[in-house]
Design a protein around this motif. Structure first.
Motif, mmCIF file in Angstrom:
data_model
loop_
_atom_site.group_PDB
_atom_site.id
_atom_site.type_symbol
_atom_site.label_atom_id
_atom_site.label_comp_id
_atom_site.label_asym_id
_atom_site.label_seq_id
_atom_site.Cartn_x
_atom_site.Cartn_y
_atom_site.Cartn_z
ATOM 1 N N THR A 170 38.754 25.736 63.915
ATOM 2 C CA THR A 170 37.846 26.276 64.923
ATOM 3 C C THR A 170 36.563 26.744 64.246
ATOM 4 O OG1 THR A 170 39.716 27.035 66.280
ATOM 5 C CG2 THR A 170 37.568 28.046 66.700
ATOM 6 N N GLU A 171 35.426 26.261 64.738
ATOM 7 C CA GLU A 171 34.147 26.680 64.161
ATOM 8 C C GLU A 171 33.595 27.857 64.949
ATOM 9 O OE1 GLU A 171 29.778 24.956 62.776
ATOM 10 O OE2 GLU A 171 31.379 23.568 63.373
ATOM 11 N N ILE A 172 33.188 28.880 64.223
ATOM 12 C CA ILE A 172 32.582 30.051 64.851
ATOM 13 C C ILE A 172 31.311 30.424 64.106
ATOM 14 C CG2 ILE A 172 34.808 30.959 65.670
ATOM 15 C CD1 ILE A 172 34.451 33.151 63.434
ATOM 16 N N SER A 173 30.492 31.217 64.773
ATOM 17 C CA SER A 173 29.261 31.714 64.173
ATOM 18 C C SER A 173 29.098 33.165 64.590
ATOM 19 C CB SER A 173 28.072 30.880 64.653
ATOM 20 O OG SER A 173 26.907 31.189 63.927
ATOM 21 N N ILE A 174 28.728 34.042 63.642
ATOM 22 C CA ILE A 174 28.684 35.476 63.942
ATOM 23 C C ILE A 174 27.470 36.125 63.293
ATOM 24 C CG2 ILE A 174 30.258 35.950 62.007
ATOM 25 C CD1 ILE A 174 31.379 38.296 63.699
ATOM 26 N N GLY A 175 26.791 36.964 64.059
ATOM 27 C CA GLY A 175 25.604 37.648 63.584
ATOM 28 C C GLY A 175 25.913 39.040 63.075
ATOM 29 N N CYS A 176 25.040 39.524 62.180
ATOM 30 C CA CYS A 176 25.230 40.836 61.578
ATOM 31 C C CYS A 176 23.887 41.367 61.106
ATOM 32 C CB CYS A 176 26.209 40.727 60.401
ATOM 33 S SG CYS A 176 26.429 42.222 59.415
ATOM 34 N N TYR A 177 23.678 42.678 61.276
ATOM 35 C CA TYR A 177 22.543 43.326 60.612
ATOM 36 C C TYR A 177 22.907 44.770 60.313
ATOM 37 C CZ TYR A 177 20.987 45.787 64.917
ATOM 38 O OH TYR A 177 20.900 46.608 66.021
ATOM 39 N N ARG A 227 23.193 35.196 60.237
ATOM 40 C CA ARG A 227 24.284 34.580 61.004
ATOM 41 C C ARG A 227 25.135 33.778 60.035
ATOM 42 N NH1 ARG A 227 22.214 30.168 63.825
ATOM 43 N NH2 ARG A 227 23.596 28.836 62.607
ATOM 44 N N ILE A 228 26.433 33.992 60.072
ATOM 45 C CA ILE A 228 27.336 33.295 59.160
ATOM 46 C C ILE A 228 28.244 32.380 59.973
ATOM 47 C CG2 ILE A 228 29.060 33.516 57.346
ATOM 48 C CD1 ILE A 228 28.010 36.240 56.693
ATOM 49 N N ASP A 229 28.366 31.134 59.520
ATOM 50 C CA ASP A 229 29.231 30.148 60.168
ATOM 51 C C ASP A 229 30.532 30.006 59.388
ATOM 52 O OD1 ASP A 229 27.022 29.779 61.800
ATOM 53 O OD2 ASP A 229 26.348 27.971 60.760
ATOM 54 N N TYR A 230 31.624 29.874 60.114
ATOM 55 C CA TYR A 230 32.952 29.747 59.503
ATOM 56 C C TYR A 230 33.749 28.637 60.174
ATOM 57 C CZ TYR A 230 32.238 34.678 58.006
ATOM 58 O OH TYR A 230 31.766 35.850 57.467
ATOM 59 N N ILE A 231 34.735 28.129 59.436
ATOM 60 C CA ILE A 231 35.803 27.310 60.010
ATOM 61 C C ILE A 231 37.105 28.088 59.821
ATOM 62 C CG2 ILE A 231 37.240 25.250 59.706
ATOM 63 C CD1 ILE A 231 34.778 24.432 61.062
ATOM 64 N N ILE A 232 37.827 28.297 60.914
ATOM 65 C CA ILE A 232 39.110 28.988 60.838
ATOM 66 C C ILE A 232 40.217 27.943 61.013
ATOM 67 C CG2 ILE A 232 40.565 30.795 61.825
ATOM 68 C CD1 ILE A 232 37.999 32.133 62.809
ATOM 69 N N SER A 233 41.030 27.777 59.983
ATOM 70 C CA SER A 233 42.077 26.756 60.000
ATOM 71 C C SER A 233 43.214 27.162 60.930
ATOM 72 C CB SER A 233 42.625 26.537 58.591
ATOM 73 O OG SER A 233 43.381 27.667 58.189
ATOM 74 N N LYS A 234 44.116 26.199 61.202
ATOM 75 C CA LYS A 234 45.269 26.497 62.056
ATOM 76 C C LYS A 234 46.146 27.582 61.446
ATOM 77 C CE LYS A 234 45.441 21.982 64.317
ATOM 78 N NZ LYS A 234 46.210 20.729 64.542
ATOM 79 N N SER A 258 36.460 32.391 50.663
ATOM 80 C CA SER A 258 36.985 31.025 50.750
ATOM 81 C C SER A 258 35.901 30.068 51.242
ATOM 82 C CB SER A 258 38.179 30.980 51.706
ATOM 83 O OG SER A 258 38.667 29.651 51.826
ATOM 84 N N VAL A 259 35.635 29.019 50.457
ATOM 85 C CA VAL A 259 34.665 27.987 50.829
ATOM 86 C C VAL A 259 35.272 26.617 50.530
ATOM 87 C CG1 VAL A 259 32.647 29.445 50.407
ATOM 88 C CG2 VAL A 259 33.559 28.048 48.548
ATOM 89 N N ALA A 260 34.730 25.593 51.141
ATOM 90 C CA ALA A 260 35.218 24.236 50.903
ATOM 91 C C ALA A 260 34.850 23.772 49.498
ATOM 92 C CB ALA A 260 34.620 23.282 51.937
ATOM 93 N N ASP A 261 35.693 22.908 48.918
ATOM 94 C CA ASP A 261 35.360 22.307 47.629
ATOM 95 C C ASP A 261 34.150 21.395 47.812
ATOM 96 O OD1 ASP A 261 35.530 21.701 44.972
ATOM 97 O OD2 ASP A 261 37.143 20.231 45.183
ATOM 98 N N GLN A 286 44.966 30.101 60.133
ATOM 99 C CA GLN A 286 44.125 31.299 60.262
ATOM 100 C C GLN A 286 43.417 31.667 58.955
ATOM 101 O OE1 GLN A 286 43.574 32.676 63.509
ATOM 102 N NE2 GLN A 286 44.563 30.690 63.754
ATOM 103 N N LYS A 287 43.208 30.674 58.088
ATOM 104 C CA LYS A 287 42.401 30.907 56.896
ATOM 105 C C LYS A 287 40.933 30.846 57.287
ATOM 106 C CE LYS A 287 41.733 29.392 52.106
ATOM 107 N NZ LYS A 287 42.112 28.396 51.070
ATOM 108 N N ILE A 288 40.166 31.820 56.849
ATOM 109 C CA ILE A 288 38.761 31.931 57.235
ATOM 110 C C ILE A 288 37.887 31.369 56.111
ATOM 111 C CG2 ILE A 288 36.913 33.523 57.884
ATOM 112 C CD1 ILE A 288 39.216 35.422 58.861
ATOM 113 N N ASN A 289 37.238 30.239 56.372
ATOM 114 C CA ASN A 289 36.423 29.547 55.375
ATOM 115 C C ASN A 289 34.954 29.655 55.748
ATOM 116 O OD1 ASN A 289 38.761 27.967 53.945
ATOM 117 N ND2 ASN A 289 39.038 27.557 56.131
ATOM 118 N N MET A 290 34.143 30.192 54.844
ATOM 119 C CA MET A 290 32.716 30.306 55.112
ATOM 120 C C MET A 290 32.024 28.961 54.947
ATOM 121 S SD MET A 290 29.562 31.951 53.160
ATOM 122 C CE MET A 290 29.313 30.302 52.548
ATOM 123 N N LEU A 291 31.169 28.617 55.886
ATOM 124 C CA LEU A 291 30.406 27.374 55.815
ATOM 125 C C LEU A 291 28.986 27.608 55.326
ATOM 126 C CD1 LEU A 291 31.302 25.527 59.150
ATOM 127 C CD2 LEU A 291 32.169 25.037 56.858
#
Length: 329
Positions: free
Chosen positions: A206-213, A278-285, A133-136, A287-292
């Motif tokens: 809610t904006e979050i950022s999460i790392g992964c390797y 690192r991936i940034d997301y917006i999580i809607s009210k 899921s991404v923004a239009d 609880q939809k997880i949208n990648m930024l």
């Protein structure tokens, strides 16, 4: 006895507006690396000026034919390049192509992945095809602005919206636009950073950022950081001038946390990434997880997201960097 340490180049600088931010990341990485295991040097590149900082406080020119330098009258070659450039040429595949040509392994993903993640519009269209899921969004190219009129932006994307450089690794040139009258100056501002501009729908949440390797032996998904700012958005001042509250781990439910972790791991695999991202997301009210955004050369100062998350996970940055380097050999 022959020195068996690998020689590591922390490659920083670059040609974007975040040149100096990259230098701070390099200093952070320099402090994190295991110096018992590696000989570590900082290499600053800007345009045609490539130089390495030597242990005696002087600098030496980098020979771009083989990425070597002279120290104490002897030629030194690097075994590995840890790229921490925010923007061109280290975040868009250009430098990766150079290292591929001369046969030096490096910390980021390959040329195609770097080029794609650097172009936010291209990345969004690609990942949408995998169900992420991404923004239009709409793309505006310099010289062809009339092909995307303001009324089309307003009717399709809506207000407010974000106008940002499409192909740029920095926080510069980004505007939150609240009405159509603000579109033209926002587009001009973004085009000072990139010849392509993305107009993106505003996502509330809610904006979050999460790392992964990932390595051959393990998959590591770090605790997410929640980003809280009173600014209009997570802009340069919020990122680098302390105008933000960063909460690690993020205040998410267990189920949402698990879904974010699954999506992050899935995106890493879709793109076939290498090293730490690192991936940034917006999580809607709802609880939809949208990648930024996917950041393939995340900030590495001691207060940056990744070091915060590594600490929250009970890990050491020294060990994480060793994992990433040794996975290439």
């Amino acid at each position: 006895m022959k020195n068996l340490k690998r020689t590591i180049a922390i490659v920083c600088g670059g040609d974007s507006s975040e040149h100096d931010v990259s230098l701070r990341s390099a200093q952070g990485l320099f402090s994190f690396f295991d110096r018992e295991r590696y000989d570590v040097y900082i290499v600053d590149i800007k345009g045609q000026d490539w130089h390495v900082e030597l242990n005696d406080g002087t600098t030496a020119r980098i020979d771009r034919n083989d990425f070597s330098f002279m120290e104490n009258g002897k030629a030194r070659l690097f075994d590995y390049a840890y790229i921490t450039i925010h923007g061109t040429p280290g975040e868009n595949g250009v430098l990766q192509g150079y290292f591929d040509l001369i046969g030096i392994p490096y910390s980021t993903s390959g040329v195609l992945v770097e080029a794609m993640t650097f172009d936010k519009f291209v990345l969004n269209q690609y990942l949408r095809g995998y169900g992420i899921s991404v923004a239009d969004s709409l793309l505006i190219r310099q010289g062809y602005e009339e092909l995307v009129p303001d009324d089309e932006i307003e009717s399709r994307i809506g207000m407010p919206c974000f106008v940002k450089p499409a192909a740029d690794g920095s926080s510069f040139g980004v505007s939150k636009v609240k009405n159509a009258d603000q579109l033209a100056p926002a587009i001009r501002k973004a085009m000072m950073e990139s010849s392509e501009v993305m107009v993106e729908a505003f996502l509330e949440g809610t904006e979050i950022s999460i790392g992964c390797y990932k390595t051959r032996e393990k998959s590591v998904i770090l605790p997410a950081t929640e980003v809280v700012t009173k600014n209009e958005f997570f802009d340069y001042d919020a990122k680098y001038n302390g105008e933000v509250q960063e909460i690690t781990p993020a205040r998410l439910s267990e189920s949402t946390t698990n879904r974010v972790r699954e999506i992050t791991s899935h995106i890493y695999d879709i793109l076939h990434c290498n090293g730490i991202i690192r991936i940034d997301y917006i999580i809607s009210k709802a609880q939809k997880i949208n990648m930024l955004e996917v950041n393939t050369t995340p900030g590495m100062t001691p207060t940056s997201f990744i070091p915060q998350q590594v600490k929250a996970a009970g890990m050491e940055m020294k060990d994480v960097l060793t994992d990433i380097v040794e996975n290439q050999f």
